[in-house]
Design a protein around this motif. Structure first.
Motif, short mmCIF file in Angstrom:
data_model
loop_
_atom_site.label_atom_id
_atom_site.label_comp_id
_atom_site.label_asym_id
_atom_site.label_seq_id
_atom_site.Cartn_x
_atom_site.Cartn_y
_atom_site.Cartn_z
N ALA A 203 -8.52 6.35 2.70
CA ALA A 203 -9.12 7.34 1.80
C ALA A 203 -9.21 8.70 2.50
N LEU B 64 -9.99 5.87 -3.67
CA LEU B 64 -11.16 6.54 -3.10
C LEU B 64 -10.74 7.92 -2.59
N TYR C 41 -0.02 4.06 2.07
CA TYR C 41 0.38 2.67 2.24
C TYR C 41 0.86 2.40 3.65
N GLY D 45 -2.21 2.06 5.85
CA GLY D 45 -2.93 0.81 5.58
C GLY D 45 -2.19 -0.42 6.04
N LEU E 262 -9.77 0.75 3.95
CA LEU E 262 -10.03 1.58 2.77
C LEU E 262 -10.54 2.96 3.18
N MET F 109 -11.34 -4.83 5.37
CA MET F 109 -10.81 -4.15 4.20
C MET F 109 -11.49 -2.80 4.02
N LEU F 110 -12.78 -2.78 4.22
CA LEU F 110 -13.54 -1.54 4.08
C LEU F 110 -13.06 -0.52 5.12
N GLY G 57 -6.28 -2.88 0.65
CA GLY G 57 -7.10 -1.80 1.23
C GLY G 57 -6.51 -0.44 0.95
N SER G 58 -5.17 -0.32 1.06
CA SER G 58 -4.53 0.97 0.84
C SER G 58 -4.68 1.41 -0.61
N THR G 59 -4.48 0.45 -1.52
CA THR G 59 -4.58 0.80 -2.93
C THR G 59 -5.97 1.31 -3.26
N LEU G 60 -6.97 0.56 -2.79
CA LEU G 60 -8.34 1.01 -3.05
C LEU G 60 -8.61 2.32 -2.33
N GLY G 61 -8.05 2.45 -1.11
CA GLY G 61 -8.25 3.66 -0.32
C GLY G 61 -7.65 4.87 -1.01
#
Ligand SMILES: Nc1ncnc2c1ncn2[C@@H]1O[C@H](COP(=O)(O)OP(=O)(O)O)[C@@H](O)[C@H]1O
Ligand SMILES: [Mg+2]
Lengths: 258, 856
Positions: free
Chosen positions: B28, B334, B369, B372, B24, B20-21, B327-331
């Motif tokens: 990001a 970020l 998206y 990701g 991300l 996930m990181l 991951g994409s959403t958090l990315g």
């Protein structure tokens, strides 16, 4: 530290207790057990499932911490030892044979056998090693990886590893539990010979009367206490003794694996 | 089934965390880049629209660009006399003559430069505000007469200037003292420039060197008259010697120049993001492979209970897509932070994007998206297919002993074929004479060799790791043996983990080879051609006022000073075709400070008045000999016919004389009166001490902070410094890929520790200490990392060598292998391994022995 003086015990427990959990939900796995493991003898520990066999073995071997009482291996009391010292004790003075997954898959049979000595950085005693390997009939299998060996052969390698460092004590937890009766008998025969011919001390946990009949002495465990002992057992006397527990209302002991 | 998938996703969230990181970080980077460049783009669009006059009139010039600050004398001007003419055009509301010139220097009383030299430009402008001016006077008074100046508020604040402070302006014509009388504030974004306002006569004489000329005439249209209408009316009045543009055209031209620059930055950043994504793929692929392997029994049970292959396949893919979605959403979030950070960063560098919203366009969101989700599902595809092939029987069998994968024969054949093709392409690139074609071959070779090496990686794992870790057992005993064997246990996994690192390190290695070869080639070229003891130059090559050269000549100990000028122009062939080039001017004595290999004639004859020295390539192509006439179009628009007095051997080395015509300064200035020096070569007088002359010159030139005095060693250092700066920037951008690769190593180790829990328990039971166990995990990580480093260095060496051979024709003749960098990479890889192992090793050593033995 090979064969010891037969008079002094190789290990002993004094008022050994082990409780899991606390308060109302506490389970007393061992309840003030006093036991002596004689050096140069083959001792079997029997009892129904959940009676505390494995716990007793783990405490005697320095794998688990008792909640009460004392455990001595030779003249060392274990309760005051830290992880480092316990690890060294296991490495130098104790051998293990587990029911399964005894060997490291990446190492050859020979490397598995010499592993404890290698970890300690000790030079292997070539003569002794050859004798052990020959006794266990592993000469042709030394270069093989565990997955190239049968279950019986794997257990023999595990026995060889336990013997290789000439420990004061060898603990075996259901060493034949995963084997067919023929391979099982073979492995038990080797443990027997290691006591008779190599002067080792062996403690074996089992629930199989046939396996127990290979021992010099059988200790019967029930509900965390030693409830009986039998010298010079045969399969029949052991079975008969177990039936006696059954009729007395103890938990059934037949063919449950732990 | 979907519910089961969701449960499984949540149950494995710890094991998925690192994947996930990776998603991300990649997302990001992509999203941040897009938002950042979009924001700059829209800010500047806005700026250009607001700063462009309705209609502007400038002089038409074929060879010189407007405000081309790298070359002197480039300012095409419009005569003041044109103003009354355009004022008469119906629809003109107001007319302003504009003087605007970049490339001047503002210093304080201590000769310290205000405004960045070589960064954002310092622009001199005449104080004559048109309606809707983008700046307002916010304190003090407008400049009046020579010696008064208004400076923009951002510069004033940054340098703590106060009204009444004495400053110094250095323009093309020389320096002059000024007093700060006012502060002007942008009502839009200040793009970072330092603005220096002078009154109109001062701007004309000081900046342009002539009274009565402007750089442009700015018109404002009457209400009801469109910009286009006004342009169409003005154009015929001024004639074809002038360009007439509407605000929209001016803004578009400016935006295009900036857009080209921005898109280079954007492409470069996205390229690095792409590398990071590629590295992330291997991490995700590894994670899902391991998860599927660990769940063989569970998945077998699902099959036994009636789940179809498709359902199992889909459940793994849906799990991946969920990972991608989160991951994409958090990315994306970020990415916003990253873009804001970048905007802050450039603000600290002087470019304040004032009052502008962060541009989050829908393509950015779609891209985030898409990256990701597509990356994760594609990466999980192979493991998913493997999962769907698990038979229901697997539920009943013992867990597979790891280390026995399918035969690698197909892989070997495919990989070797790809590598063979790649090698062919690289050899082709190194030997091809056609540069464009060679570049394509290089690109193909790089890509194919990367793919090929990733494919054969598992096959290389055994021999390479045996070689790297061969001494481990001897030094570290059984712990060494175990770690080496563990690394070899699953060659696919090891090589996938290592190849992530390989990509980043291959790029580092190849670029460092190109960089150090470039520096070495420059060094060789400097040794070969520069005979001068000292060189006076601006560090970015900008021209400087002639008083610098005068100062040099007047400094005691200076024997010979040769002053060079660069201007824009074109060589005009007999058939009228133009070849744009730099036209170089020089004062006499060039042959004494620069070694030039001549084909015919002499440097002195070529640079005699009325003569020219040309390159052999051009001479050959156009059949020119000594005495032939050559037509040169100068940036002033005049064409001159000069006589060939010398033909030098065209030198394609960096910094070498190409086909540029060289002529006497006096001749050049006949056609380009404003041509300024941009270099002064100095030979010390016989008997004078070089170091003493150097310090004397440095002292004498303290009032001209834009130039520096360098000897050859300084010069080499300067070039090396510039190359290193660029390399460091690239390494910095590659750091993201390398960080993700490290996460990959951590991930593999962490999952391996989980997989091997029972083994670890056994080892601990038979006497392996905690410290030894930690060392075992660490050594495994080091071996994997070094494996990646070896592959990466091998690959990078191949790429670097090919690129050097390819560019040899362009002058990159020296090959230099940067051993320090290569050793640093190897050591760095080992350190990376140690760092990556920290967590997993700690975790392994903390496992409870009994729990571990009993672990399922
Ligand atoms: N880690 C543990 N936590 C809680 N209870 C345990 C744990 N290990 C064993 N026990 C309990 O202790 C008792 C003895 O277990 P054990 O020694 O494994 O028996 P045996 O080997 O004779 O089957 C059992 O009641 C068992 O449930
Ligand atoms: Mg048990």
């Amino acid at each position: 530290m090979a064969a010891q003086d037969r008079s002094a015990p190789a290990a002993r427990a004094v008022g050994l207790s082990k409780a899991y959990g606390s308060g109302d939900t506490a389970v007393l796995a061992l309840d003030r057990v006093d036991v002596e493991i004689d050096a140069g003898r083959f001792t079997a520990i029997m009892g129904p499932s959940g009676s505390g066999k494995s716990t007793l073995m783990h405490c005697l071997a320095g794998l688990d911490k008792p909640t009460g009482g004392e455990v001595w291996v030779g003249d060392t009391e274990l309760s005051r030892l830290g992880d480092k010292q316990l690890t060294r004790l296991r490495r130098d003075r104790i051998g293990f044979v587990f029911q399964a997954f005894n060997l490291l898959p990446t190492l050859t049979a020979e490397e598995n056998i010499t592993l404890p000595g290698d970890i300690a950085g000790r030079k292997a005693d070539a003569g002794w090693l050859a004798q052990v390997v020959e006794t266990l009939g592993l000469q042709d299998r030394l270069r093989h990886r565990p997955h190239e060996l049968s279950g019986g052969q794997q257990q023999r390698v595990a026995v060889a590893r336990a013997l290789a460092a000439r420990p004061q004590l060898i603990f075996a937890d259901e060493p034949t539990g995963n084997l067919d009766s023929r391979s099982g008998a073979e492995v038990l025969g080797f443990l027997r010979r290691s006591v008779d011919e190599l002067g080792q001390t062996v403690v074996m946990v089992t629930h199989d009367p046939n396996a127990a009949s290979f021992a010099d002495l059988v200790l019967f465990l029930a509900d965390g206490r030693i409830v009986d002992r039998l010298m010079g057992p045969t399969a029949d006397t052991v079975l008969e003794r177990m039936r006696r527990f059954d009729s007395r209302g103890a938990k059934p002991t037949t063919a449950t694996t732990d | 089934m979907l519910k089961a998938t969701f449960r499984s996703f949540l149950a494995h969230k710890g094991r998925l965390a690192l994947s996930m990181l990776a998603v991300l970080l990649s997302v990001a980077f992509v999203a941040g880049t897009l938002m950042f460049t979009d924001t700059i783009g829209s800010t500047f669009d806005e700026l250009f629209r607001s700063t462009s006059p309705d209609v502007s009139v400038t002089a038409h010039n074929d060879v010189a660009g407007r405000n081309d600050q790298n070359f002197s004398g480039t300012v095409p001007t419009v005569p003041e006399s044109l103003i009354p003419t355009v004022r008469q055009v119906p629809g003109v509301a107001s007319v302003v003559g504009r003087v605007q010139l970049a490339g001047i220097v503002l210093t304080d009383a201590n000769n310290k430069s205000i405004g960045a030299i070589g960064g954002a430009p310092t622009i001199g402008i005449n104080w004559d505000l048109r309606p809707n001016s983008p700046v307002d006077l916010t304190s003090g008074s407008a400049p009046h007469g020579d010696g008064q100046v208004v400076v923009d508020a951002d510069t004033v604040h940054k340098h703590h200037l106060v009204l009444g402070q004495q400053l110094h302006v250095i323009a093309a014509t020389g320096g002059f003292p000024v007093t700060l009388t006012g502060i002007a504030t942008f009502n839009t974004t200040n793009p970072g420039a330092t603005l220096v306002f002078l009154d109109t006569p001062t701007a004309q004489t000081r900046l342009l060197g002539h009274a009565g000329v402007f750089t442009s005439i700015d018109l404002t249209a009457d209400k009801g008259v469109t910009h286009e209408q006004l342009r169409d009316r003005v154009a015929p009045v001024v004639g074809s010697a002038y360009d007439v543009k509407t605000a929209e055209q001016t803004a578009k031209d400016a935006a295009q120049t900036l857009g080209a620059f921005l898109s280079v930055i954007k492409d470069a950043l996205l390229g690095f993001a792409g590398i990071a994504v590629l590295v992330g793929v291997s991490l995700i692929l590894n994670t899902f492979s391991m998860l599927v392997a660990q769940r063989t029994r569970e998945l077998g049970l699902m099959r036994a209970l009636g789940a179809s292959r498709e359902q199992v396949n889909r459940s793994v893919l849906v799990e991946a897509a969920l990972l991608g979605l989160v991951g994409s959403t958090l990315g994306l979030l970020l990415g916003v932070a990253l873009a804001l950070g970048l905007i802050k960063l450039i603000a600290a560098g002087g470019m304040v994007l004032k009052g502008s919203q962060l541009a989050v366009h829908w393509p950015t969101i779609v891209a985030a998206y898409a990256v990701g989700i597509i990356v994760t599902t594609v990466s999980a595809y192979l493991p998913a297919r493997r999962a769907s092939r698990i038979s229901p029987m697997a539920a009943l069998r013992e867990a597979d002993t790891p280390g026995r994968g399918a035969p690698l024969r197909v892989r070997a054949v495919v990989g070797l074929v790809v590598l063979a093709v790649a090698t062919g392409a690289l050899v082709g690139a190194a030997t091809d004479k056609n540069l464009g074609q060679a570049g394509l071959l290089l690109g193909a070779g790089v890509l194919l060799s990367l793919v090929g090496l990733i494919v054969v990686g598992p096959l290389l794992a055994r021999p390479v790791i045996r070689a790297i870790g061969g001494w481990f057992p001897r030094v570290f005993g059984p712990v060494g043996t175990l770690s080496q064997r563990n690394a070899l246990r699953n060659p696919r996994r090891t090589s996938a983990t290592a190849s992530a690192l390989m990509i980043g390190l291959a790029l580092v290695a190849s670029l460092s080879i190109v960089g150090s070869s470039l520096a070495a080639s420059f060094d060789a070229q400097i040794d070969k051609t520069i005979g001068a003891d000292l060189i006076v130059q601006n560090s970015t090559g900008l021209p400087f006022p002639n008083e610098v050269g005068d100062t040099v000549e007047a400094t005691p100990g200076v024997g010979l000073a040769v002053r060079g000028q660069g201007t824009r122009g074109a060589l005009v062939a007999a058939d009228g075709t133009q070849q744009k080039t730099v036209v170089v001017g020089t004062s006499p004595g060039l042959e004494k400070v620069v070694r030039i290999e001549m084909r015919a004639g002499t440097v002195a004859a070529g640079t005699a008045p009325g003569h020219v020295m040309i390159g052999s390539n051009y001479a050959d192509a156009h059949g020119l000999h000594l005495g032939s006439p050559v037509n040169i179009l100068f940036q002033s628009g005049q064409t001159g016919t000069l006589t060939v007095g010398g033909i030098d051997v065209t030198d394609t080395n960096p910094g070498g004389l190409g086909d540029e015509p060289v002529l006497a300064t006096s001749t050049l200035r006949q056609y380009v009166p404003g041509a300024l020096d941009d270099i002064v070569f100095v030979n010390v007088a016989p008997g004078a001490d070089k170091a003493q002359v150097k310090s004397a010159l440095t002292t004498a030139l303290a009032k001209d902070p834009q130039v520096q005095v360098r000897d050859q060693t300084d010069y080499k250092k300067l070039i090396r410094g510039q190359i290193d700066l660029l390399l460091n920037l690239v390494y910095g951008l590659l750091a993201l890929a390398i960080i993700i690769a490290i996460l990959g190593v951590v991930n593999t180790l962490a999952l391996s520790v989980i997989e091997r829990t029972r083994e670890i328990g056994l080892l601990r039971a038979i006497g392996l200490g905690r410290a030894q166990l930690r060392r075992m995990v660490r050594l495994e990580a080091v071996v994997i990392s070094l494996f990646g480093a070896v592959l990466g260095l091998g690959l990078g060496l191949g790429w670097g060598l090919t690129a050097q051979r390819l560019l040899a024709a362009k002058g990159l003749q020296a090959l230099a292998i940067p051993w320090a960098t290569i050793i640093a990479v190897v050591v760095g890889a080992a350190v990376v391994g140690l760092l990556a192992a920290l967590g997993p090793a700690l975790r392994a050593s903390r496992l409870d022995v009994l729990d571990a033995i009993a672990h399922e």
